[in-house]
Design a protein around this motif. Structure first.
Motif, PDB file in Angstrom:
ATOM      1  N   LYS A 149       0.838  -1.202   0.000  1.00  0.00           N
ATOM      2  CA  LYS A 149       0.000   0.000   0.000  1.00  0.00           C
ATOM      3  C   LYS A 149       0.872   1.251   0.000  1.00  0.00           C
ATOM      4  O   LYS A 149       1.836   1.327   0.746  1.00  0.00           O
ATOM      5  N   TYR A 150       0.542   2.210  -0.862  1.00  0.00           N
ATOM      6  CA  TYR A 150       1.268   3.478  -0.909  1.00  0.00           C
ATOM      7  C   TYR A 150       0.303   4.608  -0.595  1.00  0.00           C
ATOM      8  O   TYR A 150      -0.815   4.631  -1.096  1.00  0.00           O
ATOM      9  N   GLU A 151       0.754   5.534   0.235  1.00  0.00           N
ATOM     10  CA  GLU A 151      -0.035   6.739   0.516  1.00  0.00           C
ATOM     11  C   GLU A 151       0.119   7.668  -0.679  1.00  0.00           C
ATOM     12  O   GLU A 151       1.232   7.961  -1.094  1.00  0.00           O
ATOM     13  N   ARG A 152      -0.974   8.121  -1.190  1.00  0.00           N
ATOM     14  CA  ARG A 152      -0.916   9.060  -2.316  1.00  0.00           C
ATOM     15  C   ARG A 152      -2.002  10.106  -2.124  1.00  0.00           C
ATOM     16  O   ARG A 152      -3.183   9.776  -2.146  1.00  0.00           O
ATOM     17  N   GLU A 153      -1.595  11.356  -1.941  1.00  0.00           N
ATOM     18  CA  GLU A 153      -2.590  12.424  -1.760  1.00  0.00           C
ATOM     19  C   GLU A 153      -2.802  13.088  -3.119  1.00  0.00           C
ATOM     20  O   GLU A 153      -2.218  14.120  -3.385  1.00  0.00           O
ATOM     21  N   THR A 154      -3.561  12.469  -3.960  1.00  0.00           N
ATOM     22  CA  THR A 154      -3.614  12.940  -5.339  1.00  0.00           C
ATOM     23  C   THR A 154      -5.051  13.156  -5.794  1.00  0.00           C
ATOM     24  O   THR A 154      -5.882  12.262  -5.627  1.00  0.00           O
ATOM     25  N   GLU A 254     -10.560  12.310  -5.072  1.00  0.00           N
ATOM     26  CA  GLU A 254      -9.147  12.221  -4.692  1.00  0.00           C
ATOM     27  C   GLU A 254      -8.870  10.820  -4.185  1.00  0.00           C
ATOM     28  O   GLU A 254      -9.806  10.071  -3.879  1.00  0.00           O
ATOM     29  N   VAL A 255      -7.608  10.504  -4.076  1.00  0.00           N
ATOM     30  CA  VAL A 255      -7.256   9.206  -3.516  1.00  0.00           C
ATOM     31  C   VAL A 255      -7.761   9.162  -2.079  1.00  0.00           C
ATOM     32  O   VAL A 255      -7.626  10.115  -1.325  1.00  0.00           O
ATOM     33  N   CYS A 256      -8.391   8.052  -1.712  1.00  0.00           N
ATOM     34  CA  CYS A 256      -8.881   7.876  -0.342  1.00  0.00           C
ATOM     35  C   CYS A 256      -7.784   7.162   0.457  1.00  0.00           C
ATOM     36  O   CYS A 256      -7.474   6.008   0.173  1.00  0.00           O
ATOM     37  N   PRO A 257      -7.172   7.859   1.418  1.00  0.00           N
ATOM     38  CA  PRO A 257      -6.028   7.251   2.095  1.00  0.00           C
ATOM     39  C   PRO A 257      -6.422   6.122   3.050  1.00  0.00           C
ATOM     40  O   PRO A 257      -5.594   5.285   3.393  1.00  0.00           O
ATOM     41  N   ASP A 258      -7.686   6.120   3.485  1.00  0.00           N
ATOM     42  CA  ASP A 258      -8.128   5.126   4.476  1.00  0.00           C
ATOM     43  C   ASP A 258      -9.118   4.153   3.860  1.00  0.00           C
ATOM     44  O   ASP A 258      -9.769   4.450   2.866  1.00  0.00           O
TER      45      ASP A 258
END
Ligand SMILES: Nc1ncnc2c1ncn2[C@@H]1O[C@H](COP(=O)(O)OP(=O)(O)O)[C@@H](O)[C@H]1O
Ligand SMILES: CC(C)(COP(=O)(O)O)[C@@H](O)C(=O)O
Length: 263
Positions: A149-154, A254-258
């Motif tokens: 899993k990669y965190e991506r705030e995009t 946006e990318v959902c981080p959770d």
């Protein structure tokens, strides 16, 4: 009880060694599905599933709730269109299970609920790996071993032109042979820690190699590229997703981080 599961866009996939799994690169998006689970009226022996208030056949959700063996009604509100490559079937199933578990005071672990959702998706033919992505959030890349899993705030933009039934796509032997070949090669060539833009660029080459893009999809991807962004087609739906642009496609998320959660 209400629960939310993010939608997910699969950029690249390939069947894994076992038929009921996939490997792939998928990203969870903040537009998803909310399930409101309440006790069904007594006259219903089977679970009742409604989308936007209308009772609907929704096989994976029904199969999953039946497995919990509770007289549940699930009212679903989808922020993404159903059947168009946003994993709405997986999100609906996972959200309904999380909500039902809490509503009826069941003691399933999170892991067990994800497994029930996965089995229901496989049995209905509506998904392979989506619920694992929606359970965790972020950009999830699995190439056979443990998915990373990669965190991506995009920000992600998208446009949808029409449905492609996942069940039919997964049952198309010629298509799946091409997906197995091209998808594995694409995943193997991804670097560690790929950006979402890189995954999207490789996804577009993959989509064209398996011959899925329609004219409308090609035009939308070209529009994004002309604006300096990167776009591809969501697996599997007549849907284009894009990164690196603002206001080119009609929908923005946006990318959902959770991962999925109770509300
Ligand atoms: N309004 C709807 N449009 C499309 N499919 C629907 C709708 N309501 C319920 N369904 C059910 O949702 C599932 C869609 O599955 P799938 O094609 O995998 O969609 P997705 O790509 O969104 O995961 C099918 O089981 C279908 O019967
Ligand atoms: C391509 C697909 C098998 C399903 O796609 P969809 O339900 O259309 O989002 C994949 O995302 C998966 O579940 O691994």
């Amino acid at each position: 009880m209400r629960a939310f599961a993010p939608g997910s866009v699969t950029a690249v996939f390939a069947p894994a060694e076992t038929a009921d799994q996939s490997k792939g690169a998928s990203v969870a998006v903040a537009d998803g599905v909310v399930a409101d689970v309440t006790p069904a009226e007594r006259r219903h022996a089977d679970p009742v599933v409604a989308v936007g208030g209308e009772p609907t056949d929704f096989e994976p959700v029904e199969l999953a709730l039946r497995e919990l063996d509770v007289p549940a009604r699930a009212d679903l509100t989808a922020e993404v269109p159903i059947g168009r490559g946003f994993g709405a079937s997986g999100a609906a199933t996972l959200a309904a299970l999380l909500a039902a578990n809490a509503e009826f005071g069941l003691d399933y672990s999170r892991e067990q609920l994800v497994e029930v959702a996965h089995r229901a998706e496989v049995e209905a033919g509506t998904g392979l790996g989506d619920v694992f992505v929606q359970n965790r959030g972020g950009l999830v890349v699995g190439d056979g071993g443990d998915p990373r899993k990669y965190e991506r705030e995009t920000p992600v933009e998208y446009a949808s032109f029409g449905p492609i039934a996942t069940e039919e796509a997964l049952a198309d032997d010629d298509l799946m042979a091409a997906v197995a070949r091209e998808g594995s090669a694409t995943l193997d060539a991804l670097p560690d820690d790929p950006s979402l833009a890189r995954v999207t660029r490789d996804s577009w080459a993959f989509a064209q190699a398996v011959d899925l893009p329609t004219d409308e999809v090609r035009e939308a991807v070209a529009e994004v590229e002309a604006a300096g962004g990167v776009a591809s087609m969501a697996m599997v739906g007549e849907t284009v997703f894009a990164v690196g642009v603002e206001g080119v496609l009609p929908n923005r998320t946006e990318v959902c981080p959770d991962g999925a959660k109770l509300l």
